[in-house]
Design a protein around this motif. Structure first.
Motif, PDB file in Angstrom:
ATOM      1  N   GLY A  43     -31.185  -7.180  -8.904  1.00  0.00           N
ATOM      2  CA  GLY A  43     -32.381  -7.338  -8.081  1.00  0.00           C
ATOM      3  C   GLY A  43     -33.609  -6.633  -8.612  1.00  0.00           C
ATOM      4  N   ARG A  44     -34.218  -5.809  -7.731  1.00  0.00           N
ATOM      5  CA  ARG A  44     -35.536  -5.237  -8.077  1.00  0.00           C
ATOM      6  C   ARG A  44     -35.459  -4.251  -9.232  1.00  0.00           C
ATOM      7  NH1 ARG A  44     -35.756  -1.414  -2.685  1.00  0.00           N
ATOM      8  NH2 ARG A  44     -33.784  -0.437  -3.246  1.00  0.00           N
ATOM      9  N   GLY A  45     -34.342  -3.528  -9.359  1.00  0.00           N
ATOM     10  CA  GLY A  45     -34.148  -2.686 -10.541  1.00  0.00           C
ATOM     11  C   GLY A  45     -34.925  -1.385 -10.558  1.00  0.00           C
ATOM     12  N   LEU A  79     -24.279   0.680 -13.858  1.00  0.00           N
ATOM     13  CA  LEU A  79     -24.587  -0.303 -12.815  1.00  0.00           C
ATOM     14  C   LEU A  79     -25.724   0.242 -11.963  1.00  0.00           C
ATOM     15  CD1 LEU A  79     -20.979  -1.268 -11.600  1.00  0.00           C
ATOM     16  CD2 LEU A  79     -22.232  -2.041 -13.623  1.00  0.00           C
ATOM     17  N   ALA A  80     -26.722  -0.599 -11.716  1.00  0.00           N
ATOM     18  CA  ALA A  80     -27.882  -0.150 -10.942  1.00  0.00           C
ATOM     19  C   ALA A  80     -28.282  -1.283  -9.999  1.00  0.00           C
ATOM     20  CB  ALA A  80     -29.030   0.233 -11.878  1.00  0.00           C
ATOM     21  N   GLY A  81     -27.636  -1.315  -8.832  1.00  0.00           N
ATOM     22  CA  GLY A  81     -27.884  -2.417  -7.910  1.00  0.00           C
ATOM     23  C   GLY A  81     -27.291  -3.708  -8.452  1.00  0.00           C
ATOM     24  N   ASN A 119     -21.804   4.081 -11.743  1.00  0.00           N
ATOM     25  CA  ASN A 119     -22.566   3.379 -10.709  1.00  0.00           C
ATOM     26  C   ASN A 119     -23.288   4.402  -9.845  1.00  0.00           C
ATOM     27  OD1 ASN A 119     -23.385   1.210  -8.968  1.00  0.00           O
ATOM     28  ND2 ASN A 119     -21.743   1.765  -7.546  1.00  0.00           N
ATOM     29  N   ILE A 120     -24.409   3.959  -9.252  1.00  0.00           N
ATOM     30  CA  ILE A 120     -25.098   4.801  -8.260  1.00  0.00           C
ATOM     31  C   ILE A 120     -24.867   4.173  -6.886  1.00  0.00           C
ATOM     32  CG2 ILE A 120     -27.334   3.639  -8.646  1.00  0.00           C
ATOM     33  CD1 ILE A 120     -27.739   7.174  -8.028  1.00  0.00           C
ATOM     34  N   HIS A 121     -24.521   5.032  -5.931  1.00  0.00           N
ATOM     35  CA  HIS A 121     -24.188   4.541  -4.588  1.00  0.00           C
ATOM     36  C   HIS A 121     -24.970   5.364  -3.558  1.00  0.00           C
ATOM     37  CE1 HIS A 121     -21.734   2.622  -1.534  1.00  0.00           C
ATOM     38  NE2 HIS A 121     -21.638   3.798  -0.949  1.00  0.00           N
TER      39      HIS A 121
HETATM   40  C1  GRF Z   1     -29.697   1.251  -4.628  1.00  0.00           C
HETATM   41  O1  GRF Z   1     -29.786   1.748  -3.327  1.00  0.00           O
HETATM   42  C2  GRF Z   1     -28.375   1.641  -5.218  1.00  0.00           C
HETATM   43  O2  GRF Z   1     -27.903   2.857  -4.777  1.00  0.00           O
HETATM   44  C3  GRF Z   1     -27.478   0.543  -4.739  1.00  0.00           C
HETATM   45  O3  GRF Z   1     -28.262  -0.626  -4.768  1.00  0.00           O
HETATM   46  C4  GRF Z   1     -29.635  -0.263  -4.665  1.00  0.00           C
HETATM   47  C5  GRF Z   1     -30.313  -0.845  -5.872  1.00  0.00           C
HETATM   48  O4  GRF Z   1     -31.702  -0.702  -5.831  1.00  0.00           O
HETATM   49  N1  GRF Z   1     -26.283   0.480  -5.546  1.00  0.00           N
HETATM   50  P1  GRF Z   1     -32.555  -0.939  -7.150  1.00  0.00           P
HETATM   51  O5  GRF Z   1     -32.297  -2.385  -7.593  1.00  0.00           O
HETATM   52  O6  GRF Z   1     -32.127   0.041  -8.175  1.00  0.00           O
HETATM   53  O7  GRF Z   1     -33.968  -0.768  -6.730  1.00  0.00           O
END
Ligand code: GRF
Length: 186
Positions: free
Chosen positions: A13-15, A84-86, A105-107
């Motif tokens: 998505g927006r990244g 992994l970022a979204g 991954n970020i959560h």
């Molecule tokens: C973030 O909140 C991340 O923690 C989750 O998905 C969202 C992604 O946002 N896994 P973005 O695309 O990095 O703006």
């Protein structure tokens, strides 16, 4: 062994986390930004900023085939770490196995609390006084791999899902680059 410093970031998505990782890259090199959604806004930003991008609509080929082709692209580019970022698609067990210990991954929660989606609404609903974000290793079980780093964010009285999300996101942007920098050099 592939070079862990060469990072591929996967987005859907927006990244904004991808962008934060790119802007803070010094200990690692963002060698590729890849997506399962060719229209992802973050992909456009990456291309405009001189990064190599790769995208394939996963619904057109199926998840297994997407993962198989992605793996080939990552190998060709000598990628050692996948961030992994979204990235809103669950990776197949075969892919996770092949890249075992090399996917992070970020959560948006303090894992092990609130795995899965709607983390902010669930934290507010539960009456928690603190939320936050976690960077963790990706394993076959959703949001269950080793936690590599966390940042806490207080939940204020009157917080909505949107206001909390905004503050947690700011914390994500700082935490992810710090943890990834340590991870690629550990
Ligand atoms: C973030 O909140 C991340 O923690 C989750 O998905 C969202 C992604 O946002 N896994 P973005 O695309 O990095 O703006």
């Amino acid at each position: 062994m592939r070079d862990p410093v060469r990072v591929a970031i996967l987005i859907s998505g927006r990244g904004s986390n991808m962008r934060a990782l790119v802007e803070q890259a010094s200990a690692y090199e963002v060698a590729l930004v890849a997506s399962n959604k060719p229209q992802a806004a973050g992909l456009k930003w990456a291309g405009e900023h001189g990064l190599e991008t790769w995208a394939l609509e996963s619904t057109a080929v199926g998840r297994q085939e997407f993962d198989r082709r992605l793996s080939g692209v990552l190998e060709e580019r000598d990628i050692g770490t996948i961030a992994l970022a979204g990235f809103m698609q669950i990776l197949s067990p075969g892919f996770v196995d092949e890249w075992s210990g090399r996917i992070v991954n970020i959560h948006p929660s303090l894992l092990p609390k609130y795995r899965g989606l709607d983390t902010h609404a669930r934290a507010i609903e539960a009456g928690d006084s603190v939320s936050g974000c976690s960077v963790h290793l990706v394993t076959a079980e959703l949001d269950a791999g080793e936690v590599l780093g966390q940042a806490e964010v207080p939940i204020e009285p009157g917080d909505t899902q949107a206001s909390l999300e905004q503050r947690v996101l700011a914390a994500e942007h700082k935490l992810y680059a710090e943890v990834l920098s340590d991870f690629v050099n550990r």
